[in-house]
Scaffold this active site. Sequence first.
Site, PDB file in Angstrom:
ATOM      1  N   GLY A  31       6.690   4.610  -6.507  1.00  0.00           N
ATOM      2  CA  GLY A  31       6.304   4.728  -5.218  1.00  0.00           C
ATOM      3  C   GLY A  31       6.750   3.432  -4.399  1.00  0.00           C
ATOM      4  N   GLU A  82       3.605  -3.275  -4.324  1.00  0.00           N
ATOM      5  CA  GLU A  82       3.356  -2.065  -4.599  1.00  0.00           C
ATOM      6  C   GLU A  82       3.293  -1.406  -3.122  1.00  0.00           C
ATOM      7  OE1 GLU A  82       2.183   0.142  -6.137  1.00  0.00           O
ATOM      8  OE2 GLU A  82       0.692  -0.578  -7.736  1.00  0.00           O
ATOM      9  N   ASP A  83       3.423  -0.065  -3.317  1.00  0.00           N
ATOM     10  CA  ASP A  83       3.327   0.661  -2.090  1.00  0.00           C
ATOM     11  C   ASP A  83       2.106   0.824  -1.448  1.00  0.00           C
ATOM     12  OD1 ASP A  83       2.700   2.200  -4.244  1.00  0.00           O
ATOM     13  OD2 ASP A  83       3.543   4.272  -3.422  1.00  0.00           O
ATOM     14  N   ASP A 117      -5.318   1.182  -3.860  1.00  0.00           N
ATOM     15  CA  ASP A 117      -6.329   2.017  -3.572  1.00  0.00           C
ATOM     16  C   ASP A 117      -7.661   1.467  -4.430  1.00  0.00           C
ATOM     17  OD1 ASP A 117      -8.052   4.306  -3.708  1.00  0.00           O
ATOM     18  OD2 ASP A 117      -6.093   5.742  -3.360  1.00  0.00           O
ATOM     19  N   SER A 118      -7.965   2.305  -5.546  1.00  0.00           N
ATOM     20  CA  SER A 118      -8.972   1.676  -6.010  1.00  0.00           C
ATOM     21  C   SER A 118      -8.815  -0.005  -6.577  1.00  0.00           C
ATOM     22  CB  SER A 118      -9.142   2.199  -7.448  1.00  0.00           C
ATOM     23  OG  SER A 118      -8.340   2.290  -8.344  1.00  0.00           O
ATOM     24  N   GLY A 119      -7.604  -0.297  -6.761  1.00  0.00           N
ATOM     25  CA  GLY A 119      -7.214  -1.742  -7.332  1.00  0.00           C
ATOM     26  C   GLY A 119      -6.927  -1.932  -8.624  1.00  0.00           C
ATOM     27  N   THR A 152      -4.816  -0.238 -10.826  1.00  0.00           N
ATOM     28  CA  THR A 152      -3.316  -0.578 -11.169  1.00  0.00           C
ATOM     29  C   THR A 152      -2.994  -2.060 -11.005  1.00  0.00           C
ATOM     30  OG1 THR A 152      -2.853   1.910 -10.491  1.00  0.00           O
ATOM     31  CG2 THR A 152      -0.897   0.082 -10.895  1.00  0.00           C
ATOM     32  N   ASP A 170       4.435   9.878  -2.505  1.00  0.00           N
ATOM     33  CA  ASP A 170       4.546  11.372  -2.937  1.00  0.00           C
ATOM     34  C   ASP A 170       3.522  12.257  -2.831  1.00  0.00           C
ATOM     35  OD1 ASP A 170       3.648  10.408  -5.355  1.00  0.00           O
ATOM     36  OD2 ASP A 170       4.341  12.063  -6.280  1.00  0.00           O
TER      37      ASP A 170
HETATM   38  C1  PRP Z   1      -0.025   4.844  -6.884  1.00  0.00           C
HETATM   39  C2  PRP Z   1       0.352   3.736  -6.193  1.00  0.00           C
HETATM   40  C3  PRP Z   1      -0.280   2.724  -7.175  1.00  0.00           C
HETATM   41  C4  PRP Z   1      -1.552   3.253  -7.687  1.00  0.00           C
HETATM   42  C5  PRP Z   1      -2.605   2.693  -6.707  1.00  0.00           C
HETATM   43  O1  PRP Z   1       0.632   5.186  -7.874  1.00  0.00           O
HETATM   44  O2  PRP Z   1       1.828   3.561  -6.240  1.00  0.00           O
HETATM   45  O3  PRP Z   1       0.554   2.354  -8.326  1.00  0.00           O
HETATM   46  O4  PRP Z   1      -1.296   4.721  -7.357  1.00  0.00           O
HETATM   47  O5  PRP Z   1      -3.857   3.148  -6.968  1.00  0.00           O
HETATM   48  P1  PRP Z   1      -5.108   2.412  -7.577  1.00  0.00           P
HETATM   49  O6  PRP Z   1      -5.018   1.090  -6.704  1.00  0.00           O
HETATM   50  O7  PRP Z   1      -6.374   3.348  -7.441  1.00  0.00           O
HETATM   51  O8  PRP Z   1      -4.587   2.128  -8.917  1.00  0.00           O
HETATM   52  P2  PRP Z   1       1.021   6.578  -8.522  1.00  0.00           P
HETATM   53  O9  PRP Z   1       0.025   6.674  -9.685  1.00  0.00           O
HETATM   54  O10 PRP Z   1       0.593   7.662  -7.507  1.00  0.00           O
HETATM   55  O11 PRP Z   1       2.385   6.678  -9.111  1.00  0.00           O
HETATM   56  P3  PRP Z   1       3.612   6.791  -8.450  1.00  0.00           P
HETATM   57  O12 PRP Z   1       3.960   5.414  -7.579  1.00  0.00           O
HETATM   58  O13 PRP Z   1       4.825   6.924  -9.265  1.00  0.00           O
HETATM   59  O14 PRP Z   1       3.854   7.912  -7.492  1.00  0.00           O
END
Ligand code: PRP
Length: 188
Positions: free
Chosen positions: A53, A108-109, A112-114, A116, A168
């Site tokens: 992303g 990061e794009d 969300d939950s944090g 990742t 996406d």
């Molecule tokens: C999305 C986004 C972050 C993550 C954030 O990735 O790019 O890496 O989710 O979510 P979190 O804060 O809840 O962990 P995604 O899994 O959609 O993969 P992509 O970037 O390849 O689309």
Amino acid sequence: MAGEQGRPSPQELPPHRVLISQAELAARVGELGRAIGRDYQGRSPLLVGVLKGAAVFLADLIRAVPGPVGIDFIGLSSYGAGTRSSGAVRVTADLSVSIEGRDVIIVEDIVDSGRTVDFLRRNLGTRQPRSLALCCLLDKVSRREVPVPVDYAGFVIPDEFVVGYGLDLAGFFRGLPYLAVLEASRSA
Ligand code: PRP
């Protein structure tokens, strides 16, 4: 029929509304780049984009930072039931360079939950970087489950499912030049 260069025309997309326009994105990315340039003056930070992303954001960000920057990418996958991050994150494609002694900025794009970013901070932190910071384009603060320090945030956004500018839905819409909210959708 697909629009120019295979991109769907706005009429071909599901009902959506623009959340952040192309011009607003460009202006904010410019501000973030200048802020990073000021904070890292005289240094050459390594911007680590989280695939997939963040690829679009990173591409624009490096052109907005005055001064030298390096780039690299890391692929991460969170797996589990449903579309929510399970919290179990693994590296699917690792960095191509050592970050020992480097000033690293995770790009990061969206946070969300944090989970990742929390995983990535811990993972990269074991590799002895000189410093470790986070720059995210979008911050869904209301969804946070794990606190993570955000050093540079483009926009705080509400809990809606956004696509475009790298983000996406099932692999589609990453090429939209703006950020859109799909109507009648809630973040999953
Ligand atoms: C999305 C986004 C972050 C993550 C954030 O990735 O790019 O890496 O989710 O979510 P979190 O804060 O809840 O962990 P995604 O899994 O959609 O993969 P992509 O970037 O390849 O689309």
